[in-house]
Scaffold this active site. Structure first.
Site, PDB file in Angstrom:
ATOM      1  N   LYS A  97       4.273 -14.688   3.428  1.00 42.82           N
ATOM      2  CA  LYS A  97       3.031 -15.293   2.932  1.00 42.82           C
ATOM      3  C   LYS A  97       3.153 -16.816   2.752  1.00 42.82           C
ATOM      4  CE  LYS A  97       1.157 -11.060   0.961  1.00 42.82           C
ATOM      5  NZ  LYS A  97       0.616 -10.404  -0.241  1.00 42.82           N
TER       6      LYS A  97
ATOM      7  N   ASN B 191       3.141 -12.678  -3.976  1.00 41.30           N
ATOM      8  CA  ASN B 191       4.234 -11.704  -3.967  1.00 41.30           C
ATOM      9  C   ASN B 191       5.072 -11.763  -2.686  1.00 41.30           C
ATOM     10  OD1 ASN B 191       2.338 -10.594  -2.279  1.00 41.30           O
ATOM     11  ND2 ASN B 191       2.211  -8.616  -3.305  1.00 41.30           N
TER      12      ASN B 191
ATOM     13  N   ARG C 215      10.434  -8.603  -2.882  1.00 36.96           N
ATOM     14  CA  ARG C 215       9.498  -9.133  -3.890  1.00 36.96           C
ATOM     15  C   ARG C 215      10.194  -9.423  -5.213  1.00 36.96           C
ATOM     16  NH1 ARG C 215       4.489  -5.266  -2.135  1.00 36.96           N
ATOM     17  NH2 ARG C 215       3.383  -6.766  -0.809  1.00 36.96           N
TER      18      ARG C 215
ATOM     19  N   GLU D 277      -3.257  -3.317  11.737  1.00 40.18           N
ATOM     20  CA  GLU D 277      -2.826  -4.686  11.430  1.00 40.18           C
ATOM     21  C   GLU D 277      -2.127  -5.330  12.631  1.00 40.18           C
ATOM     22  OE1 GLU D 277      -0.596  -4.218   7.787  1.00 40.18           O
ATOM     23  OE2 GLU D 277      -2.392  -3.683   6.652  1.00 40.18           O
TER      24      GLU D 277
ATOM     25  N   PHE E  30     -10.124  -9.269  -7.012  1.00 45.00           N
ATOM     26  CA  PHE E  30      -9.196 -10.300  -6.524  1.00 45.00           C
ATOM     27  C   PHE E  30      -9.401 -10.639  -5.052  1.00 45.00           C
ATOM     28  CE2 PHE E  30      -6.989  -6.174  -6.149  1.00 45.00           C
ATOM     29  CZ  PHE E  30      -6.604  -6.189  -4.805  1.00 45.00           C
TER      30      PHE E  30
ATOM     31  N   ARG F 223       8.432  -0.703   3.374  1.00 45.67           N
ATOM     32  CA  ARG F 223       7.775  -0.695   2.055  1.00 45.67           C
ATOM     33  C   ARG F 223       8.829  -0.574   0.947  1.00 45.67           C
ATOM     34  NH1 ARG F 223       2.279  -1.892   1.261  1.00 45.67           N
ATOM     35  NH2 ARG F 223       2.084  -0.239  -0.292  1.00 45.67           N
TER      36      ARG F 223
ATOM     37  N   TYR G 286      -7.811  -7.551   5.199  1.00 43.34           N
ATOM     38  CA  TYR G 286      -7.770  -7.039   3.829  1.00 43.34           C
ATOM     39  C   TYR G 286      -9.082  -6.348   3.440  1.00 43.34           C
ATOM     40  CZ  TYR G 286      -3.263  -9.171   2.523  1.00 43.34           C
ATOM     41  OH  TYR G 286      -1.928  -9.494   2.412  1.00 43.34           O
TER      42      TYR G 286
ATOM     43  N   HIS H 141       3.975  -9.189   2.852  1.00 40.83           N
ATOM     44  CA  HIS H 141       3.101  -8.027   3.021  1.00 40.83           C
ATOM     45  C   HIS H 141       3.775  -7.087   4.012  1.00 40.83           C
ATOM     46  CE1 HIS H 141      -0.532  -5.649   3.952  1.00 40.83           C
ATOM     47  NE2 HIS H 141      -0.085  -5.714   5.199  1.00 40.83           N
TER      48      HIS H 141
ATOM     49  N   THR I 167       4.149  -3.941  -5.369  1.00 44.44           N
ATOM     50  CA  THR I 167       3.220  -5.063  -5.164  1.00 44.44           C
ATOM     51  C   THR I 167       3.435  -6.159  -6.201  1.00 44.44           C
ATOM     52  OG1 THR I 167       1.596  -3.515  -4.274  1.00 44.44           O
ATOM     53  CG2 THR I 167       0.768  -5.668  -4.974  1.00 44.44           C
TER      54      THR I 167
HETATM   55  P1  CMP Z   1      -0.433  -7.068  -0.298  1.00 46.78           P
HETATM   56  O1  CMP Z   1       0.595  -6.008  -0.257  1.00 46.78           O
HETATM   57  O2  CMP Z   1      -0.477  -8.050   0.810  1.00 46.78           O
HETATM   58  O3  CMP Z   1      -1.864  -6.338  -0.408  1.00 46.78           O
HETATM   59  C1  CMP Z   1      -2.982  -6.916  -1.052  1.00 46.78           C
HETATM   60  C2  CMP Z   1      -2.642  -8.177  -1.769  1.00 46.78           C
HETATM   61  O4  CMP Z   1      -3.583  -8.594  -2.754  1.00 46.78           O
HETATM   62  C3  CMP Z   1      -1.351  -8.004  -2.555  1.00 46.78           C
HETATM   63  O5  CMP Z   1      -0.267  -7.889  -1.673  1.00 46.78           O
HETATM   64  C4  CMP Z   1      -1.387  -9.236  -3.446  1.00 46.78           C
HETATM   65  O6  CMP Z   1      -0.981 -10.408  -2.757  1.00 46.78           O
HETATM   66  C5  CMP Z   1      -2.889  -9.372  -3.746  1.00 46.78           C
HETATM   67  N1  CMP Z   1      -3.300  -8.916  -5.078  1.00 46.78           N
HETATM   68  C6  CMP Z   1      -3.800  -9.708  -6.037  1.00 46.78           C
HETATM   69  N2  CMP Z   1      -4.144  -9.000  -7.118  1.00 46.78           N
HETATM   70  C7  CMP Z   1      -3.875  -7.709  -6.852  1.00 46.78           C
HETATM   71  C8  CMP Z   1      -4.017  -6.492  -7.601  1.00 46.78           C
HETATM   72  N3  CMP Z   1      -4.520  -6.468  -8.842  1.00 46.78           N
HETATM   73  N4  CMP Z   1      -3.632  -5.346  -7.013  1.00 46.78           N
HETATM   74  C9  CMP Z   1      -3.126  -5.345  -5.741  1.00 46.78           C
HETATM   75  N5  CMP Z   1      -2.973  -6.477  -4.984  1.00 46.78           N
HETATM   76  C10 CMP Z   1      -3.336  -7.657  -5.542  1.00 46.78           C
END
Ligand code: CMP
Length: 134
Positions: free
Chosen positions: A9, A114, A104, A128, A59, A87, A51, A117, A93
């Site tokens: 990211k 974070n 992470r 994707e 968010f 994963r 997304y 992805h 996350t």
């Molecule tokens: P990612 O795994 O890329 O999937 C969705 C992204 O949204 C997540 O990582 C974070 O970067 C972002 N994000 C921000 N807030 C939240 C939340 N409350 N729950 C999940 N993802 C979030």
């Protein structure tokens, strides 16, 4: 062999090559092969589609701003059981909940920022990879 999508990211890319290299070394050591890689600034429409499952979440707007805010490193990875294995390697996350030693845990700074992805399941991986690698 299975393929999955992995993305470093913007905050990590902005921090310089050392972190990108360190993250790639972790996935390489875990047995993944890089079969596609490029650095690129993603446009808004692509990220909104990418997304799209989060469109109704509070968010979503911030997430799209953040991911389009600078270049990402987009990576296609291959390994047996690649989706689930990646994963596990990246961790939860929220970096504060990610298992010790996961990507992470090591590189994430907040729930949004974070670090990386990884596709959540094989359907997402195909979708994707199609969006990013065509
Ligand atoms: P990612 O795994 O890329 O999937 C969705 C992204 O949204 C997540 O990582 C974070 O970067 C972002 N994000 C921000 N807030 C939240 C939340 N409350 N729950 C999940 N993802 C979030």
């Amino acid at each position: 062999m299975q393929q999955t999508y992995f993305m470093i990211k913007p905050e990590i890319v902005a921090a310089g090559d050392q972190k990108i290299g360190a993250i790639l070394a972790i996935v390489n050591t875990a047995g993944f092969r890089v079969t596609g890689l490029h650095m690129r600034q993603l446009d808004r429409a692509l990220v909104e589609d990418f997304y799209g499952e989060h469109r109704e979440r509070p968010f979503y707007g911030d997430l799209c701003d953040y991911i389009t805010g600078g270049p990402v490193v987009a990576i296609r990875l291959e390994r047996e059981n690649a989706v689930a294995a990646l994963r596990e390697l990246i961790g939860a996350t929220n970096p504060s909940e990610a298992a010790t030693g996961t990507i992470r845990d090591l590189f994430g700074v907040s729930l949004q920022n974070n670090a990386v992805h990884a596709s959540a399941n094989t359907d997402d991986a195909a979708r994707e990879l199609g969006l990013i690698f065509g």
